[in-house]
Design a protein around this motif. Structure first.
Motif, PDB file in Angstrom:
ATOM      1  N   GLY A  27       0.813  -1.216   0.000  1.00  8.76           N
ATOM      2  CA  GLY A  27       0.000   0.000   0.000  1.00  8.76           C
ATOM      3  C   GLY A  27       0.844   1.262   0.000  1.00  8.76           C
ATOM      4  O   GLY A  27       0.567   2.218  -0.735  1.00  8.76           O
ATOM      5  N   VAL A  28       1.894   1.263   0.799  1.00  5.92           N
ATOM      6  CA  VAL A  28       2.796   2.418   0.845  1.00  5.92           C
ATOM      7  C   VAL A  28       3.505   2.591  -0.495  1.00  5.92           C
ATOM      8  O   VAL A  28       3.622   3.704  -1.012  1.00  5.92           O
ATOM      9  CB  VAL A  28       3.813   2.274   2.001  1.00  5.92           C
ATOM     10  N   GLY A  29       3.965   1.483  -1.065  1.00  4.77           N
ATOM     11  CA  GLY A  29       4.676   1.560  -2.342  1.00  4.77           C
ATOM     12  C   GLY A  29       3.797   2.072  -3.472  1.00  4.77           C
ATOM     13  O   GLY A  29       4.210   2.936  -4.251  1.00  4.77           O
ATOM     14  N   ILE A  30       2.587   1.568  -3.557  1.00  3.18           N
ATOM     15  CA  ILE A  30       1.680   2.016  -4.615  1.00  3.18           C
ATOM     16  C   ILE A  30       1.254   3.463  -4.379  1.00  3.18           C
ATOM     17  O   ILE A  30       1.121   4.240  -5.334  1.00  3.18           O
ATOM     18  CB  ILE A  30       0.477   1.067  -4.730  1.00  3.18           C
ATOM     19  N   GLY A  31       1.081   3.844  -3.131  1.00  2.00           N
ATOM     20  CA  GLY A  31       0.764   5.247  -2.839  1.00  2.00           C
ATOM     21  C   GLY A  31       1.887   6.184  -3.251  1.00  2.00           C
ATOM     22  O   GLY A  31       1.650   7.260  -3.803  1.00  2.00           O
ATOM     23  N   LYS A  32       3.115   5.762  -2.997  1.00  3.23           N
ATOM     24  CA  LYS A  32       4.280   6.572  -3.398  1.00  3.23           C
ATOM     25  C   LYS A  32       4.371   6.681  -4.916  1.00  3.23           C
ATOM     26  O   LYS A  32       4.660   7.754  -5.458  1.00  3.23           O
ATOM     27  CB  LYS A  32       5.544   5.943  -2.806  1.00  3.23           C
ATOM     28  N   ILE A  33       4.113   5.583  -5.603  1.00  7.17           N
ATOM     29  CA  ILE A  33       4.145   5.610  -7.068  1.00  7.17           C
ATOM     30  C   ILE A  33       3.074   6.548  -7.607  1.00  7.17           C
ATOM     31  O   ILE A  33       3.337   7.352  -8.509  1.00  7.17           O
ATOM     32  CB  ILE A  33       3.935   4.195  -7.636  1.00  7.17           C
ATOM     33  N   GLY A  34       1.859   6.439  -7.065  1.00  6.54           N
ATOM     34  CA  GLY A  34       0.773   7.308  -7.526  1.00  6.54           C
ATOM     35  C   GLY A  34       1.078   8.774  -7.284  1.00  6.54           C
ATOM     36  O   GLY A  34       0.831   9.626  -8.143  1.00  6.54           O
ATOM     37  N   SER A  35       1.629   9.058  -6.120  1.00  7.89           N
ATOM     38  CA  SER A  35       1.968  10.441  -5.790  1.00  7.89           C
ATOM     39  C   SER A  35       3.028  10.997  -6.740  1.00  7.89           C
ATOM     40  O   SER A  35       2.892  12.109  -7.259  1.00  7.89           O
ATOM     41  CB  SER A  35       2.471  10.503  -4.350  1.00  7.89           C
ATOM     42  N   SER A  36       4.055  10.206  -6.975  1.00 11.42           N
ATOM     43  CA  SER A  36       5.128  10.653  -7.865  1.00 11.42           C
ATOM     44  C   SER A  36       4.644  10.795  -9.304  1.00 11.42           C
ATOM     45  O   SER A  36       5.052  11.717 -10.018  1.00 11.42           O
ATOM     46  CB  SER A  36       6.293   9.666  -7.811  1.00 11.42           C
ATOM     47  N   ALA A  37       3.765   9.893  -9.722  1.00 10.67           N
ATOM     48  CA  ALA A  37       3.235   9.976 -11.087  1.00 10.67           C
ATOM     49  C   ALA A  37       2.372  11.221 -11.260  1.00 10.67           C
ATOM     50  O   ALA A  37       2.463  11.902 -12.294  1.00 10.67           O
ATOM     51  CB  ALA A  37       2.443   8.718 -11.415  1.00 10.67           C
ATOM     52  N   MET A  38       1.547  11.523 -10.280  1.00  9.02           N
ATOM     53  CA  MET A  38       0.714  12.724 -10.383  1.00  9.02           C
ATOM     54  C   MET A  38       1.574  13.988 -10.428  1.00  9.02           C
ATOM     55  O   MET A  38       1.286  14.918 -11.184  1.00  9.02           O
ATOM     56  CB  MET A  38      -0.249  12.803  -9.197  1.00  9.02           C
ATOM     57  N   GLU A  39       2.624  13.995  -9.633  1.00 10.07           N
ATOM     58  CA  GLU A  39       3.523  15.147  -9.645  1.00 10.07           C
ATOM     59  C   GLU A  39       4.227  15.275 -10.996  1.00 10.07           C
ATOM     60  O   GLU A  39       4.358  16.381 -11.536  1.00 10.07           O
ATOM     61  CB  GLU A  39       4.558  14.990  -8.537  1.00 10.07           C
ATOM     62  N   ALA A  40       4.651  14.145 -11.549  1.00 12.72           N
ATOM     63  CA  ALA A  40       5.323  14.181 -12.856  1.00 12.72           C
ATOM     64  C   ALA A  40       4.363  14.634 -13.952  1.00 12.72           C
ATOM     65  O   ALA A  40       4.746  15.398 -14.845  1.00 12.72           O
ATOM     66  CB  ALA A  40       5.883  12.801 -13.191  1.00 12.72           C
ATOM     67  N   MET A  41       3.116  14.181 -13.894  1.00 12.61           N
ATOM     68  CA  MET A  41       2.129  14.588 -14.908  1.00 12.61           C
ATOM     69  C   MET A  41       1.785  16.070 -14.780  1.00 12.61           C
ATOM     70  O   MET A  41       1.514  16.734 -15.778  1.00 12.61           O
ATOM     71  CB  MET A  41       0.861  13.743 -14.774  1.00 12.61           C
ATOM     72  N   ALA A  42       1.803  16.581 -13.561  1.00 18.18           N
ATOM     73  CA  ALA A  42       1.520  18.002 -13.368  1.00 18.18           C
ATOM     74  C   ALA A  42       2.658  18.861 -13.912  1.00 18.18           C
ATOM     75  O   ALA A  42       2.425  19.943 -14.445  1.00 18.18           O
ATOM     76  CB  ALA A  42       1.301  18.294 -11.886  1.00 18.18           C
ATOM     77  N   ARG A  43       3.876  18.356 -13.794  1.00 20.14           N
ATOM     78  CA  ARG A  43       5.025  19.131 -14.275  1.00 20.14           C
ATOM     79  C   ARG A  43       5.163  19.071 -15.791  1.00 20.14           C
ATOM     80  O   ARG A  43       5.567  20.052 -16.415  1.00 20.14           O
ATOM     81  CB  ARG A  43       6.316  18.612 -13.637  1.00 20.14           C
ATOM     82  N   GLN A  44       4.871  17.891 -16.375  1.00 16.12           N
ATOM     83  CA  GLN A  44       4.974  17.722 -17.826  1.00 16.12           C
ATOM     84  C   GLN A  44       3.729  17.022 -18.350  1.00 16.12           C
ATOM     85  O   GLN A  44       3.717  15.797 -18.508  1.00 16.12           O
ATOM     86  CB  GLN A  44       6.209  16.910 -18.191  1.00 16.12           C
ATOM     87  N   PRO A  45       2.684  17.761 -18.623  1.00 18.85           N
ATOM     88  CA  PRO A  45       1.433  17.134 -19.078  1.00 18.85           C
ATOM     89  C   PRO A  45       1.582  16.381 -20.405  1.00 18.85           C
ATOM     90  O   PRO A  45       0.863  15.427 -20.652  1.00 18.85           O
ATOM     91  CB  PRO A  45       0.478  18.314 -19.244  1.00 18.85           C
ATOM     92  N   GLU A  46       2.525  16.788 -21.229  1.00 22.26           N
ATOM     93  CA  GLU A  46       2.684  16.105 -22.528  1.00 22.26           C
ATOM     94  C   GLU A  46       3.254  14.698 -22.368  1.00 22.26           C
ATOM     95  O   GLU A  46       3.123  13.879 -23.268  1.00 22.26           O
ATOM     96  CB  GLU A  46       3.577  16.930 -23.467  1.00 22.26           C
ATOM     97  N   ALA A  47       3.860  14.392 -21.241  1.00 21.83           N
ATOM     98  CA  ALA A  47       4.417  13.059 -21.001  1.00 21.83           C
ATOM     99  C   ALA A  47       3.505  12.206 -20.135  1.00 21.83           C
ATOM    100  O   ALA A  47       3.919  11.157 -19.628  1.00 21.83           O
ATOM    101  CB  ALA A  47       5.779  13.188 -20.344  1.00 21.83           C
ATOM    102  N   ALA A  48       2.253  12.616 -19.972  1.00 23.09           N
ATOM    103  CA  ALA A  48       1.346  11.926 -19.057  1.00 23.09           C
ATOM    104  C   ALA A  48       1.093  10.475 -19.478  1.00 23.09           C
ATOM    105  O   ALA A  48       1.012   9.591 -18.630  1.00 23.09           O
ATOM    106  CB  ALA A  48       0.020  12.676 -18.962  1.00 23.09           C
ATOM    107  N   GLY A  49       0.994  10.227 -20.759  1.00 23.70           N
ATOM    108  CA  GLY A  49       0.736   8.868 -21.229  1.00 23.70           C
ATOM    109  C   GLY A  49       1.858   7.907 -20.882  1.00 23.70           C
ATOM    110  O   GLY A  49       1.613   6.795 -20.407  1.00 23.70           O
ATOM    111  N   ARG A  50       3.093   8.341 -21.111  1.00 19.36           N
ATOM    112  CA  ARG A  50       4.240   7.487 -20.793  1.00 19.36           C
ATOM    113  C   ARG A  50       4.393   7.283 -19.300  1.00 19.36           C
ATOM    114  O   ARG A  50       4.710   6.186 -18.842  1.00 19.36           O
ATOM    115  CB  ARG A  50       5.519   8.076 -21.383  1.00 19.36           C
ATOM    116  N   VAL A  51       4.147   8.345 -18.529  1.00 18.47           N
ATOM    117  CA  VAL A  51       4.247   8.237 -17.069  1.00 18.47           C
ATOM    118  C   VAL A  51       3.174   7.290 -16.537  1.00 18.47           C
ATOM    119  O   VAL A  51       3.449   6.442 -15.678  1.00 18.47           O
ATOM    120  CB  VAL A  51       4.120   9.628 -16.404  1.00 18.47           C
ATOM    121  N   GLN A  52       1.970   7.399 -17.071  1.00 17.26           N
ATOM    122  CA  GLN A  52       0.883   6.548 -16.606  1.00 17.26           C
ATOM    123  C   GLN A  52       1.162   5.080 -16.940  1.00 17.26           C
ATOM    124  O   GLN A  52       0.919   4.197 -16.120  1.00 17.26           O
ATOM    125  CB  GLN A  52      -0.423   6.981 -17.232  1.00 17.26           C
TER     126      GLN A  52
END
Length: 79
Positions: A27-52
């Motif tokens: 649960g902690v690991g998946i939460g950390k991944i989700g948090s980091s992915a959301m932050e990465a998508m917010a910083r670079q919306p054009e890379a959202a597909g690859r990050v997801q």
């Protein structure tokens, strides 16, 4: 006789604690991944597909490892 019963009960307790720790860790690991992915998508919306895509693959790998850990704990509990 008493030591054998104590050892069996401690084995069950250890298996239960191990399964709980595996679930919490996943649960902690998946939460950390989700948090980091959301932050990465917010910083670079054009890379959202690859990050997801990468996030889903890593989350699936964490789920597989946690399932393996729970199965090992179940095997210990029933042995």
């Amino acid at each position: 006789m008493l030591l054998q019963i104590l050892a069996e009960n401690l084995g069950l307790l250890g298996a239960a604690l191990g399964a709980g720790l595996v679930a919490v860790g996943a649960g902690v690991g998946i939460g950390k991944i989700g948090s980091s992915a959301m932050e990465a998508m917010a910083r670079q919306p054009e890379a959202a597909g690859r990050v997801q895509t990468a996030m889903l693959i890593i989350a699936a790998l964490i789920e597989v490892v946690s399932l393996f850990g729970v199965v090992v704990c179940f095997i210990i509990a029933t042995a």
